[in-house]
Design an enzyme around this catalytic site. Structure first.
Site, PDB file in Angstrom:
ATOM      1  N   ASP A 134       0.854  -1.189   0.000  1.00  0.00           N
ATOM      2  CA  ASP A 134       0.000   0.000   0.000  1.00  0.00           C
ATOM      3  C   ASP A 134       0.890   1.239   0.000  1.00  0.00           C
ATOM      4  OD1 ASP A 134      -2.299   1.617   0.336  1.00  0.00           O
ATOM      5  OD2 ASP A 134      -1.858   1.764   2.462  1.00  0.00           O
ATOM      6  N   THR A 167      -3.246   5.457  -3.984  1.00  0.00           N
ATOM      7  CA  THR A 167      -2.143   6.139  -3.293  1.00  0.00           C
ATOM      8  C   THR A 167      -0.826   5.974  -4.043  1.00  0.00           C
ATOM      9  OG1 THR A 167      -1.924   4.164  -1.944  1.00  0.00           O
ATOM     10  CG2 THR A 167      -3.125   5.975  -0.994  1.00  0.00           C
ATOM     11  N   THR A 168      -0.646   4.812  -4.685  1.00  0.00           N
ATOM     12  CA  THR A 168       0.595   4.606  -5.454  1.00  0.00           C
ATOM     13  C   THR A 168       0.501   5.349  -6.786  1.00  0.00           C
ATOM     14  OG1 THR A 168       0.712   2.411  -4.472  1.00  0.00           O
ATOM     15  CG2 THR A 168       2.188   2.834  -6.297  1.00  0.00           C
ATOM     16  N   ASP A 220      -9.075  -0.180   2.320  1.00  0.00           N
ATOM     17  CA  ASP A 220      -9.039   0.559   1.046  1.00  0.00           C
ATOM     18  C   ASP A 220     -10.314   0.306   0.249  1.00  0.00           C
ATOM     19  OD1 ASP A 220      -6.608   1.482   1.692  1.00  0.00           O
ATOM     20  OD2 ASP A 220      -5.478   0.510   0.096  1.00  0.00           O
TER      21      ASP A 220
END
Length: 527
Positions: free
Chosen positions: A61, A94-95, A387
């Protein structure tokens, strides 16, 4: 007359080209660090703390990885912050947001080296971001009116989110769990009422959703094991006053009989307190602090179930879902709000006994019990599920859906390319660069799956020249696939947040032309 030295001894400054280079390099290094975790075939990272216990976290994550890093480079910190905001705001992507911002800066570096002014690049990027967002808005699908189709959309989104996580092997099972849990919230984005309990043992497939609330505690000795139509008082109060608690107090007595009197007085005081609590007309008492044997005995005699030392998160959530409030004084029973539920009973999960509250006041409350081989696996499974829950709760509110698998990036890149061809002047170079940066996300997905990214992106680009194409990268077969048939969907809100945050972060770093590091303030000797 030139100023020889402006700053104090230890302060440093970097100007112009050097400052910009330091920013670019820091941001690109952070993007490269998390790049390998992107997509269904992304790899995990092990984070080991140097503190006591050397705790280990295994995760892919982006936000978790970046949160754990101590970074010196100021531009890199900007990227860490956008990934954290992305995590808080929509839960996923998020990445992607860090990779996209890193690619935008990589392209900007080439443009700056060709003597294009940063402000021109920013202006081009802004136009490109607007065009990209409009291209997505034209392609969104909204099935909010058709409950069955919308449910299918949610399951697809959950499966897409989970396919890049540790739960990818059982993604159908967990996607159903997550959608069931979120549909209970009836449109609220408050995930407080979905509790996740982790119990090592069994396999991930044994995880299940339970309506109601589960508290990770045992029922005491000699107390009722099952209570129907429970009235619950949730409290945070000391139930261990059978000892003198005044700090540093000494009591001198001239005989043992006096000691017995003091003990008797304290017991009497405790008995009064317990009686006050029982006078609320309750049959279940949950306390944040310890309950000693004597009060526990008194509660058992009155047929009240007393639960001690419930963790703070536990009692706050319990108060929330049962509709009660946490009390700490008991003189006015009429002003205390009690919680209610239909049934309290003890259940077994694996080897452990837990307390189950069903039929709670807040109908949307539920508990997801995760099972798995090891605590590390369960922690990562919890992050993955969290998530998915975040994305789904946002999608229930903003029900616009897009296809996934690199499809949105190619749609945006095509629109941005067309804009570049229509734009005169140097800005067109910046707009073209934006299009190349967008294509970096499907490129990275393909690279991480060990595929030939140059070949696949060329094929994708050709496919997207056709009208209404739904082509994306199918990493399982290693070819360009039809995302609509494969059921790979993403939330529009996530994609929009990625696009806008990454552009703004890149813009902010591009504006920098000087980095000043201040000297730490010296402590003066006050001798």
């Amino acid at each position: 007359m030139a100023v020889d030295k402006l700053f104090k001894d230890e302060a440093t400054e970097e100007k112009g080209e050097r400052a910009r280079m330091a920013s670019f390099i820091g941001a690109m290094a952070i993007a490269d660090l998390v790049k390998t975790t992107l997509g269904p075939k992304g790899m995990d990272k092990i984070l080991q703390s140097t503190g006591r216990g050397h705790s280990v976290t295994v995760t892919n994550d982006g936000a978790t990885i970046l949160k754990s890093l101590h970074i010196d480079n100021p531009a890199a910190k900007v990227l860490v912050d956008i990934s954290k905001v992305q995590d808080d705001e929509v839960g996923d992507g998020t990445t992607s947001v860090v990779v996209l911002a890193g690619e935008l800066l990589r392209e900007a570096e080439k443009l700056v080296n060709s003597k294009i002014h940063p402000m021109t690049i920013i202006s081009g990027y802004r136009m490109a971001a607007e065009a990209a967002r409009n291209a997505l808005l034209e392609k969104v699908v909204d099935n909010k009116q058709d409950a069955e189709k919308f449910n299918a959309d949610l399951i697809k989104i959950a499966m897409t989110t989970l396919s890049s996580k540790i739960l990818s092997q059982d993604k159908e099972h967990f996607a159903k769990l997550a959608v069931d849990a979120v549909m209970r919230l009836k449109g609220s984005t408050n995930l407080e009422s979905i509790q996740i309990i982790k119990k090592p043992g069994g396999s991930l497939k044994d995880s299940f959703l339970d309506e109601g609330f589960i508290l990770d505690k045992k029922i005491g000795v000699g107390q009722p094991k099952r209570i129907e139509n429970a009235k619950i008082l949730v409290a945070n109060t000391a139930m261990d006053t059978d000892k003198v608690k005044i700090y540093g107090a000494r009591v001198r007595v001239d005989s043992m009989a006096k000691v017995a009197e003091i003990e008797g007085a304290e017991k009497e005081k405790m008995r009064e307190k317990v009686q006050k609590i029982i006078n609320h007309g309750i049959n279940c008492f949950v306390n944040r602090q310890l309950i000693y044997n004597f009060p526990e005995e008194l509660f058992a005699d009155s047929g009240v179930l007393a639960i001690e030392h419930a963790d703070f998160d536990g009692i706050e959530r319990l108060a929330l879902v049962t509709g009660g409030e946490i009390a700490s004084t008991f003189d006015n029973p009429e002003s205390v709000k009690l919680g209610h539920c239909k049934l309290i009973e003890e259940i077994m999960i694996g080897e452990d006994k837990l307390i189950h509250f069903s039929g709670v006041q807040m109908g949307q409350a539920c508990t997801i019990v995760l099972r798995g081989a090891s605590p590390h696996m369960l922690d990562e499974a919890e992050r993955s599920l969290h998530d998915a829950l975040c994305v789904l709760s946002q999608t229930v509110n903003d029900s616009r859906v897009l296809l996934g698998g690199g499809w949105p990036e190619m749609v945006m890149a095509k629109a941005v390319d067309e804009l570049a061809r229509r734009t005169p002047g140097k800005r067109s170079h910046a707009i073209e660069a934006f299009s190349r940066a967008l294509a970096a996300i499907p490129t990275t997905i393909a690279d991480n799956a060990g595929l030939d990214s140059a070949e696949l992106i060329a094929q994708l680009r050709a496919e997207h020249q056709k009208e209404e194409s739904s082509a994306g990268i199918d990493v399982i077969s290693g070819l360009v696939g039809n995302m609509a048939e494969l059921g790979i969907s993403e939330s529009f809100k996530v994609k929009q947040a990625v696009l806008l945050s990454a552009t703004e972060a890149a813009e902010m770093i591009l504006r920098v032309d000087e980095i000043i590091t201040c000297a730490p303030r010296q402590r003066e000797d006050r001798m």
